[in-house]
Design an enzyme around this catalytic site. Structure first.
Site, PDB file in Angstrom:
ATOM      1  N   ASP A   1       0.836  -1.166  -0.031  1.00 43.33           N
ATOM      2  CA  ASP A   1       0.065   0.010   0.033  1.00 43.33           C
ATOM      3  C   ASP A   1       0.891   1.187  -0.005  1.00 43.33           C
ATOM      4  O   ASP A   1       0.418   2.367   0.512  1.00 43.33           O
ATOM      5  CB  ASP A   1      -1.116  -0.084   1.273  1.00 43.33           C
ATOM      6  CG  ASP A   1      -1.791  -1.079   1.332  1.00 43.33           C
ATOM      7  OD1 ASP A   1      -2.384  -1.614   0.460  1.00 43.33           O
ATOM      8  OD2 ASP A   1      -1.900  -1.771   2.560  1.00 43.33           O
TER       9      ASP A   1
ATOM     10  N   LYS B   1       2.632   1.793  -5.119  1.00 46.22           N
ATOM     11  CA  LYS B   1       3.167   1.368  -6.208  1.00 46.22           C
ATOM     12  C   LYS B   1       2.502   1.786  -7.621  1.00 46.22           C
ATOM     13  O   LYS B   1       3.080   1.946  -8.560  1.00 46.22           O
ATOM     14  CB  LYS B   1       3.332  -0.058  -6.061  1.00 46.22           C
ATOM     15  CG  LYS B   1       4.433  -0.368  -5.088  1.00 46.22           C
ATOM     16  CD  LYS B   1       4.743  -1.952  -4.933  1.00 46.22           C
ATOM     17  CE  LYS B   1       3.434  -2.800  -4.326  1.00 46.22           C
ATOM     18  NZ  LYS B   1       3.056  -2.443  -3.034  1.00 46.22           N
TER      19      LYS B   1
ATOM     20  N   GLY C   1      -3.527  -4.566  -4.637  1.00 49.86           N
ATOM     21  CA  GLY C   1      -4.364  -3.429  -4.938  1.00 49.86           C
ATOM     22  C   GLY C   1      -3.967  -1.977  -5.475  1.00 49.86           C
ATOM     23  O   GLY C   1      -3.282  -1.580  -4.489  1.00 49.86           O
ATOM     24  N   HIS C   2      -3.978  -2.103  -6.786  1.00 54.71           N
ATOM     25  CA  HIS C   2      -3.343  -0.519  -7.165  1.00 54.71           C
ATOM     26  C   HIS C   2      -4.159   0.363  -7.676  1.00 54.71           C
ATOM     27  O   HIS C   2      -5.127   0.028  -8.561  1.00 54.71           O
ATOM     28  CB  HIS C   2      -2.432  -0.992  -8.109  1.00 54.71           C
ATOM     29  CG  HIS C   2      -1.236  -1.873  -7.623  1.00 54.71           C
ATOM     30  ND1 HIS C   2      -0.356  -2.455  -8.501  1.00 54.71           N
ATOM     31  CD2 HIS C   2      -0.731  -1.897  -6.530  1.00 54.71           C
ATOM     32  CE1 HIS C   2       0.440  -3.320  -7.986  1.00 54.71           C
ATOM     33  NE2 HIS C   2       0.296  -2.739  -6.839  1.00 54.71           N
TER      34      HIS C   2
ATOM     35  N   GLN D   1       2.199  -6.227  -3.017  1.00 52.62           N
ATOM     36  CA  GLN D   1       2.435  -6.130  -1.422  1.00 52.62           C
ATOM     37  C   GLN D   1       3.918  -5.422  -1.245  1.00 52.62           C
ATOM     38  O   GLN D   1       4.062  -4.452  -2.030  1.00 52.62           O
ATOM     39  CB  GLN D   1       2.617  -7.488  -1.012  1.00 52.62           C
ATOM     40  CG  GLN D   1       1.226  -8.246  -0.959  1.00 52.62           C
ATOM     41  CD  GLN D   1       0.688  -8.955  -2.285  1.00 52.62           C
ATOM     42  OE1 GLN D   1       1.759  -9.941  -2.728  1.00 52.62           O
ATOM     43  NE2 GLN D   1      -0.271  -8.782  -2.666  1.00 52.62           N
TER      44      GLN D   1
END
Length: 432
Positions: A13, A16, A40-41, A224
């Site tokens: 988080d 990235k 999650g991006h 991650q």
């Protein structure tokens, strides 16, 4: 030629997605090399928000090749759903600009079910998994019973592979008090989804080798962060794959010589989702303020992130284990308006000062942060694109972080917007 690997240096988080999107403008190929749709991006492009989990962040850029490498575990149904959702936002996705490794292992419904069963057990360790089947899929891969993308192209032998897989899973399910899965039912589901996956299948290692020989710039995108690495993170509260830069070579089929520059994405403070130790966590008004200002909610799960001060000990350790060349510091603007900022420079453990995060779970939970205080700033850093636009105290904060982590800051992100970046060193330009 300089290829770039982007990895997280904290607990994920770190931002990235935006940095990969920004760098992909300079790249020809963007590669995901580990994890699954537990990543999650969030990308904000011209006011449009794109939320990606499995697709490489480069898909929102036109004219780029996106690649899902062999180190990724792929949920076929989640893949199809995400492609459709992003297409609905006007992004072109087809086998001409997206490839999936033929040897990537599949995440099946039995994996996500098992993930949930285990996580909900009252007598087990609660890891904080996303319950998307990532861990169980990697387990089957290591145990050599996984169904891979290439197996979808071999229906004659697919049923036998499914039966072999269920020898293990059905015994486990019965032992946990759940019904067995019918092999033919799972087999039929795979046959049904196969036509939507196989057009993207490719020998990714070969395609990347061809790109390298053609002097194309390759961007490797990790998911991650370093402290969630299966070997080097806060085990067992980690993900099920290696998240550090070395995995970019193994998870794509390229040799380590292809990894020229390692960019560690690092948030200007610290956050964590899920369970596990967090030495600098702030369960007070400051922690809540960081969470609100930083919109700290997981892209995949929606869970509120735990927030705390910057941990220089942890980031310095991630730089060593990940071979990080330079740092991209993100969310500096979230710290605007704080009268005082603190940085963790060491830990107290059993009456001694230590400069590393110990491997043992109990010791990780027992460390107490040692803080150094710095004055904050009242001006705004949001949207800054040069050092001259930053308050003097913000510049001093960035420079002090560099000293404490022993690594230069090559980029600073000052908002979620794509172009709000201070570029100090272009990662794609070789170091002379």
């Amino acid at each position: 030629m300089s290829n770039v690997v982007v990895v997280g240096s904290q607990w994920g988080d770190e931002g990235k997605g935006k940095i990969v999107d920004w760098l992909s403008n300079r790249a020809d190929v963007v590669v995901r090399f580990q994890g699954g749709h537990n990543a999650g991006h969030t990308l904000v492009v011209d006011g449009e928000t794109y939320k990606l989990s499995l697709l490489p962040s480069g898909v929102v850029r036109g004219g780029k090749m996106s690649v899902i490498g062999n180190g990724v575990v792929l949920d076929p149904w989640a893949f199809v759903s995400e492609v459709e959702r992003i297409r609905d936002q006007g992004v072109k996705i087809n086998p001409e600009n997206l490839l999936i490794s033929e040897s990537a292992a599949l995440i099946l419904p039995i994996h996500s079910e098992l993930d949930g069963i285990r996580e909900n057990q009252v007598d087990g360790i609660k890891i904080g998994t996303t319950k998307r089947g990532i861990g169980p899929a990697y387990e089957d891969k290591v145990a050599r019973r996984a169904i891979r993308v290439c197996d979808l192209d071999d229906p004659e032998h697919l049923l036998a592979r499914v039966k072999n897989l269920l020898h293990h899973h059905n015994a486990l399910r019965v032992g946990l008090g759940h019904l067995e899965v019918d092999p033919k039912d799972l087999y039929e589901k795979l046959l049904e989804i196969a036509p939507q996956i196989l057009p993207y299948m490719a020998p990714v290692w070969h395609e990347l080798d061809e790109a390298q020989r053609s002097e194309k710039k390759i961007l490797f995108e990790g998911a991650q962060g370093a402290m969630l690495d299966i070997d080097h993170g806060t085990y067992p509260f980690v993900t099920s794959s290696n998240t550090i830069a070395g995995q970019a070579a193994a998870g794509s089929g390229m040799g380590p010589r292809a990894l020229n520059y390692i960019l560690g994405i690092t948030k200007a403070y610290t956050t964590r989702v899920g369970e596990g130790p967090f030495p600098t966590e702030l369960d007070d008004d400051i922690g809540h303020r960081l969470g609100e200002r930083g919109h700290e909610f997981g892209t995949v799960t929606g869970r509120q992130r735990r927030c705390g001060w910057f941990d220089a000990v942890m980031v310095r350790q991630a730089i060593v284990t990940g071979g990080i060349t330079g740092i991209a510091l993100t969310k500096l603007d979230v710290l605007d308006g704080f009268a005082e900022l603190k940085i963790c420079t060491g830990y107290k453990l059993d009456g001694k000062i230590v400069r590393r995060l110990p491997a043992g779970t109990a010791k990780q939970a027992a460390v107490e942060p040692i803080y150094e205080s710095m004055p904050g700033w009242q001006g705004s850093t949001r949207g800054a694109r040069s050092w001259a636009e930053l308050p003097a105290e913000a510049v001093k904060y960035v420079r002090r972080l560099e000293e404490l982590i022993g690594c230069p800051v090559g980029m600073v992100s000052t908002s979620p917007e794509r172009e709000d970046v201070i570029l100090i060193r272009d990662p794609f330009k070789p170091i002379i």
